[in-house]
Design a protein around this motif. Structure first.
Motif, PDB file in Angstrom:
ATOM      1  N   ARG A  54      17.170   2.991  16.371  1.00  0.00           N
ATOM      2  CA  ARG A  54      18.654   3.498  16.995  1.00  0.00           C
ATOM      3  C   ARG A  54      18.557   3.626  18.430  1.00  0.00           C
ATOM      4  NH1 ARG A  54      18.872   8.096  15.285  1.00  0.00           N
ATOM      5  NH2 ARG A  54      17.599   8.419  13.273  1.00  0.00           N
ATOM      6  N   THR A  55      19.700   3.335  19.039  1.00  0.00           N
ATOM      7  CA  THR A  55      19.892   3.846  20.417  1.00  0.00           C
ATOM      8  C   THR A  55      20.092   5.395  20.788  1.00  0.00           C
ATOM      9  OG1 THR A  55      22.043   2.775  20.287  1.00  0.00           O
ATOM     10  CG2 THR A  55      20.470   1.482  21.186  1.00  0.00           C
ATOM     11  N   VAL A  56      20.321   5.761  19.555  1.00  0.00           N
ATOM     12  CA  VAL A  56      20.620   7.355  19.734  1.00  0.00           C
ATOM     13  C   VAL A  56      19.644   8.056  18.794  1.00  0.00           C
ATOM     14  CG1 VAL A  56      22.314   9.212  18.773  1.00  0.00           C
ATOM     15  CG2 VAL A  56      23.132   6.872  19.766  1.00  0.00           C
ATOM     16  N   ASN A  57      18.840   9.091  19.427  1.00  0.00           N
ATOM     17  CA  ASN A  57      17.802   9.619  18.808  1.00  0.00           C
ATOM     18  C   ASN A  57      18.149  10.767  17.857  1.00  0.00           C
ATOM     19  OD1 ASN A  57      18.082  11.748  20.562  1.00  0.00           O
ATOM     20  ND2 ASN A  57      16.529  11.147  21.940  1.00  0.00           N
ATOM     21  N   ASP A  58      17.128  11.438  17.287  1.00  0.00           N
ATOM     22  CA  ASP A  58      17.599  12.533  16.039  1.00  0.00           C
ATOM     23  C   ASP A  58      18.145  13.515  17.024  1.00  0.00           C
ATOM     24  OD1 ASP A  58      16.982  10.645  14.256  1.00  0.00           O
ATOM     25  OD2 ASP A  58      14.750  11.635  13.939  1.00  0.00           O
ATOM     26  N   LYS A  59      17.905  13.864  18.274  1.00  0.00           N
ATOM     27  CA  LYS A  59      18.188  15.159  18.904  1.00  0.00           C
ATOM     28  C   LYS A  59      19.773  14.902  19.255  1.00  0.00           C
ATOM     29  CE  LYS A  59      15.376  17.844  20.498  1.00  0.00           C
ATOM     30  NZ  LYS A  59      14.278  18.720  21.547  1.00  0.00           N
ATOM     31  N   GLN A  60      20.002  13.717  19.693  1.00  0.00           N
ATOM     32  CA  GLN A  60      21.381  13.481  19.999  1.00  0.00           C
ATOM     33  C   GLN A  60      22.175  13.416  18.837  1.00  0.00           C
ATOM     34  OE1 GLN A  60      20.246   9.824  22.287  1.00  0.00           O
ATOM     35  NE2 GLN A  60      21.337  10.693  24.070  1.00  0.00           N
ATOM     36  N   LEU A  61      21.743  13.127  17.762  1.00  0.00           N
ATOM     37  CA  LEU A  61      22.761  13.041  16.646  1.00  0.00           C
ATOM     38  C   LEU A  61      22.840  14.612  15.995  1.00  0.00           C
ATOM     39  CD1 LEU A  61      20.805  10.445  13.945  1.00  0.00           C
ATOM     40  CD2 LEU A  61      23.163  10.372  15.239  1.00  0.00           C
ATOM     41  N   THR A  62      21.942  15.575  16.479  1.00  0.00           N
ATOM     42  CA  THR A  62      21.911  16.964  16.155  1.00  0.00           C
ATOM     43  C   THR A  62      23.220  17.285  17.132  1.00  0.00           C
ATOM     44  OG1 THR A  62      20.119  17.276  15.446  1.00  0.00           O
ATOM     45  CG2 THR A  62      20.992  19.204  16.114  1.00  0.00           C
ATOM     46  N   TYR A  63      23.185  16.848  18.629  1.00  0.00           N
ATOM     47  CA  TYR A  63      24.139  17.400  19.306  1.00  0.00           C
ATOM     48  C   TYR A  63      25.665  16.951  18.827  1.00  0.00           C
ATOM     49  CZ  TYR A  63      20.241  18.661  22.186  1.00  0.00           C
ATOM     50  OH  TYR A  63      19.121  19.013  22.723  1.00  0.00           O
ATOM     51  N   ILE A  64      25.652  15.617  18.510  1.00  0.00           N
ATOM     52  CA  ILE A  64      27.025  14.779  18.153  1.00  0.00           C
ATOM     53  C   ILE A  64      27.621  15.794  16.835  1.00  0.00           C
ATOM     54  CG2 ILE A  64      27.831  12.880  17.104  1.00  0.00           C
ATOM     55  CD1 ILE A  64      26.029  11.288  18.883  1.00  0.00           C
ATOM     56  N   ASP A  65      26.517  16.100  15.935  1.00  0.00           N
ATOM     57  CA  ASP A  65      26.859  16.843  14.649  1.00  0.00           C
ATOM     58  C   ASP A  65      27.779  18.169  15.261  1.00  0.00           C
ATOM     59  OD1 ASP A  65      26.388  14.770  13.170  1.00  0.00           O
ATOM     60  OD2 ASP A  65      24.402  15.616  12.630  1.00  0.00           O
ATOM     61  N   ARG A  66      26.973  18.963  16.196  1.00  0.00           N
ATOM     62  CA  ARG A  66      27.527  20.146  16.851  1.00  0.00           C
ATOM     63  C   ARG A  66      28.794  19.999  17.376  1.00  0.00           C
ATOM     64  NH1 ARG A  66      22.768  22.700  20.067  1.00  0.00           N
ATOM     65  NH2 ARG A  66      24.684  23.982  20.834  1.00  0.00           N
ATOM     66  N   LEU A  67      29.067  18.924  18.216  1.00  0.00           N
ATOM     67  CA  LEU A  67      30.311  18.856  18.829  1.00  0.00           C
ATOM     68  C   LEU A  67      31.398  18.689  17.837  1.00  0.00           C
ATOM     69  CD1 LEU A  67      29.003  16.401  21.834  1.00  0.00           C
ATOM     70  CD2 LEU A  67      30.048  18.936  22.022  1.00  0.00           C
ATOM     71  N   ASP A  68      31.096  17.930  16.812  1.00  0.00           N
ATOM     72  CA  ASP A  68      32.136  17.683  15.605  1.00  0.00           C
ATOM     73  C   ASP A  68      32.561  18.678  15.040  1.00  0.00           C
ATOM     74  OD1 ASP A  68      33.699  16.108  14.214  1.00  0.00           O
ATOM     75  OD2 ASP A  68      32.270  15.219  13.034  1.00  0.00           O
ATOM     76  N   ALA A  69      31.444  19.659  14.650  1.00  0.00           N
ATOM     77  CA  ALA A  69      31.661  20.788  14.044  1.00  0.00           C
ATOM     78  C   ALA A  69      32.464  21.853  14.558  1.00  0.00           C
ATOM     79  CB  ALA A  69      30.233  21.412  13.527  1.00  0.00           C
ATOM     80  N   ASP A  70      32.271  21.741  16.187  1.00  0.00           N
ATOM     81  CA  ASP A  70      33.131  22.704  16.787  1.00  0.00           C
ATOM     82  C   ASP A  70      34.529  22.297  17.182  1.00  0.00           C
ATOM     83  OD1 ASP A  70      30.770  24.293  16.852  1.00  0.00           O
ATOM     84  OD2 ASP A  70      30.087  23.549  18.884  1.00  0.00           O
ATOM     85  N   GLY A  71      34.796  20.879  16.635  1.00  0.00           N
ATOM     86  CA  GLY A  71      36.285  20.406  17.113  1.00  0.00           C
ATOM     87  C   GLY A  71      36.356  19.873  18.378  1.00  0.00           C
ATOM     88  N   ARG A  72      34.822  19.442  18.935  1.00  0.00           N
ATOM     89  CA  ARG A  72      35.140  18.909  20.199  1.00  0.00           C
ATOM     90  C   ARG A  72      34.869  17.617  20.101  1.00  0.00           C
ATOM     91  NH1 ARG A  72      34.473  22.320  24.804  1.00  0.00           N
ATOM     92  NH2 ARG A  72      34.323  24.512  24.363  1.00  0.00           N
ATOM     93  N   LEU A  73      34.811  16.842  19.321  1.00  0.00           N
ATOM     94  CA  LEU A  73      34.883  15.290  19.131  1.00  0.00           C
ATOM     95  C   LEU A  73      35.920  14.938  18.101  1.00  0.00           C
ATOM     96  CD1 LEU A  73      32.329  13.538  20.198  1.00  0.00           C
ATOM     97  CD2 LEU A  73      31.622  13.739  17.778  1.00  0.00           C
TER      98      LEU A  73
END
Length: 434
Positions: free
Chosen positions: A171-190
Motif C-alpha cells: 500500500r502507498t498508505v502505511n498502517d500509522k496513516q490509516l490510524t490517523y485517517i480513522d481518527r479524523l473520520d471518527a472526529d467528523g473531520r473527514l
C-alpha cells in the motif's frame, strides 16, 4: 366438381425445385442470424466499453476533504491592505500554518509521525486557505475552520480504490496513516462530497486537485470560433456550388477536392495549421484561436457536403414557383430554398461541431498540450482542450489520474451524445417531406 377442385389446387413442385427453395429459405435464415449476431456483438462491446468507463470514472466525481482549524497569525501577513491579494500573499508561510494545524489536531508522538500527517493533505490545501483570506481579509488574526482537499492516497483509501486490507508493503498508505485517517473520520473531520474541483480546476500534477475547467473553456472558445467561421463560409460555398456555379471542369475539380478533404486524416490539418497559422502568420502556440482555425478547416468539407445535400432535397418546383411569380434567382434561394433547407443545414453544423469537439490529433500538432493552470480570458491566451486534457491524463502514472481520465471521457461523451441528439431532434422537428 372433382375436375374443378383439381385444377384450382396449387401445382406440385418437383423435388429439385423444392430442394432449391429449401436452400434459399435456409440461406435467408442464416443471413438474418448473421446480421442479428453482428448487432448483438456490437452492442455487447458497446456495453462493455461504457461499463468499464463508468466504473473507472465514477470515483472521480467524489472528493475527500479534511477539516482543519488554521490559526492565521496577524504578524505573518502584510499590513498594507493593497497587498492582500493572491500575488501579495503568495510568500506568506501557508505551508507552515497548515502543517501546524494538522499536528495540533492529531498530536504526533515523534517527528516522523508529523511527516506522515503532513502527507495526508493535498498541496492544494494552502491555495484554498489563501483564497479564503483573499475573499475575506477580516479572517486575519483568527482561527479559520476550512475543509481542504485530502491527498490522493487518502482519497483512494476512502473510495476503496486502495484496499486497506492489503499488507502494508503493498500500500502507498502505511498502517500509522490509516490510524490517523480513522481518527479524523471518527472526529467528523473527514468527509466525501461531490467533486466540484473536477469541473472548476485546471491542470495539476496532483490528481486530487486536477480538473477539466480550463480545458472546457478552451474547447468552448474553439467551438465558438468554428461556429462563427464554418457556418457562413460553409453555407455560402455550398449555395454557390449548388445554385450558381456553372457545371464545368473547374467546379468538378473543386467538388472532388472537397470530397477528398472530408476523408483526409485530421492530423494533416494539424500540420497545415502549424505551417500556416503558427510558423507563417506567427500566431501564439496553444491558443484557442489557432485551434479554432484548424478545426474550422477540418469541419468545412463536412458542412459543405451536408449543406449541398440539404439544398438538393428541396424540390425544383419551389425554385420554379418563386421564379414564376417574378422573384430573382437570389430571392428564390434566400427567401424560399434556404429556409426550407435550414433543418439539414443546422444538422450539418451540429454534427461538424461534434466532430471538431472530439478531435485531438490536430490540436497536438499546434501545441495545445501545454499544462495550463489559469482560465483563458480571450482566445489568444494559452489553453488546452477537453480531449487533449484526457490524452495527457492517460499518460500519467498516478492511480488518481485513471479515474480522472475516465471521468473526462464521460463528460466528453455526454457533450457528444447531447449534440448528436440535438441534431436528430432538430431534423425530426423541422424536416419537411416532399
Amino acid at each position: 366438381m372433382s375436375e374443378v377442385s383439381t385444377s384450382s389446387a396449387a401445382p406440385s413442385l418437383s423435388p429439385e425445385v423444392a430442394r432449391r427453395l429449401k436452400r434459399r429459405y435456409a440461406a435467408e435464415r442464416r443471413f438474418q442470424v448473421y446480421g442479428l449476431s453482428a448487432i448483438m456483438i456490437g452492442l455487447a462491446f458497446l456495453v462493455i466499453m461504457f461499463t468499464s468507463i463508468i466504473q473507472a470514472g465514477l470515483p472521480a466525481f467524489q472528493e475527500t476533504r479534511i477539516r482543519l482549524d488554521v490559526e492565521l497569525e496577524a504578524d505573518k501577513f502584510p499590513t498594507d491592505p493593497a497587498e492582500l491579494t493572491a500575488d501579495g500573499l503568495r510568500l506568506v508561510g501557508w505551508t507552515g500554518m497548515i502543517q501546524k494545524s494538522i499536528r495540533d489536531t492529531l498530536k504526533p508522538e515523534a517527528r516522523s509521525d508529523a511527516v506522515l500527517m503532513h502527507k495526508l493533505l493535498s498541496p492544494n490545501a494552502e491555495v484554498a486557505v489563501r483564497d479564503a483570506v483573499v475573499d475575506d481579509p477580516s479572517l486575519i488574526g483568527s482561527t479559520l475552520s476550512i475543509w481542504v482537499l485530502a491527498a490522493g492516497d487518502v482519497d483512494a483509501i476512502m473510495k476503496g480504490t486502495i484496499d486497506r486490507n492489503l499488507p502494508e508493503e503493498q500500500r502507498t498508505v502505511n498502517d500509522k496513516q490509516l490510524t490517523y485517517i480513522d481518527r479524523l473520520d471518527a472526529d467528523g473531520r473527514l468527509r466525501k462530497q461531490f467533486a466540484f474541483t473536477l469541473f472548476t480546476a485546471g491542470a495539476s500534477s496532483y490528481p486530487e486537485s486536477s480538473g477539466i475547467g480550463v480545458a472546457m473553456i478552451g474547447s468552448l472558445f474553439m467551438m465558438l470560433i468554428v461556429l462563427m467561421l464554418a457556418l457562413p463560409i460553409g453555407v455560402a460555398a455550398a449555395v454557390y456550388l449548388e445554385e450558381f456555379a456553372p457545371r464545368n471542369r473547374w467546379t468538378d475539380i473543386i467538388e472532388v477536392n472537397i470530397n477528398n478533404l472530408a476523408a483526409v486524416p485530421s492530423i494533416v490539418f494539424g500540420l497545415l495549421g502549424l505551417a500556416v497559422f503558427i510558423n507563417f502568420v506567427e500566431l501564439p502556440r496553444s491558443a484557442p484561436l489557432v485551434g479554432g482555425l484548424v478545426l474550422t478547416l477540418m469541419t468545412l468539407p463536412t458542412v459543405i457536403i451536408a449543406t449541398r445535400a440539404a439544398l438538393k432535397a428541396v424540390p425544383p418546383s419551389i425554385r420554379e414557383a418563386a421564379l414564376g411569380i417574378g422573384a430573382s434567382k437570389m430571392q428564390s434561394i434566400f427567401h424560399h430554398v434556404l429556409p426550407l433547407a435550414a433543418p439539414g443545414i443546422l444538422t450539418s453544423i451540429i454534427i461538424g461541431l461534434a466532430q471538431a469537439l472530439g478531435e485531438t490529433a490536430p490540436l497536438l500538432m499546434i501545441g495545445m498540450v501545454a499544462t495550463v493552470f489559469t482560465y483563458p480570458a480571450t482566445p489568444m491566451d494559452p489553453a488546452t482542450a477537453l480531449p487533449v486534457q484526457i490524452y495527457m491524463w492517460s499518460g500519467l502514472p498516478e492511480r488518481g489520474f485513471v479515474a480522472r481520465t475516465s471521468a473526462g471521457i464521460m463528460v466528453l461523451l455526454g457533450f457528444l451524445i447531447f449534440m448528436n441528439a440535438l441534431a436528430v431532434f432538430l431534423r425530426k422537428k423541422f424536416e419537411r417531406r416532399w
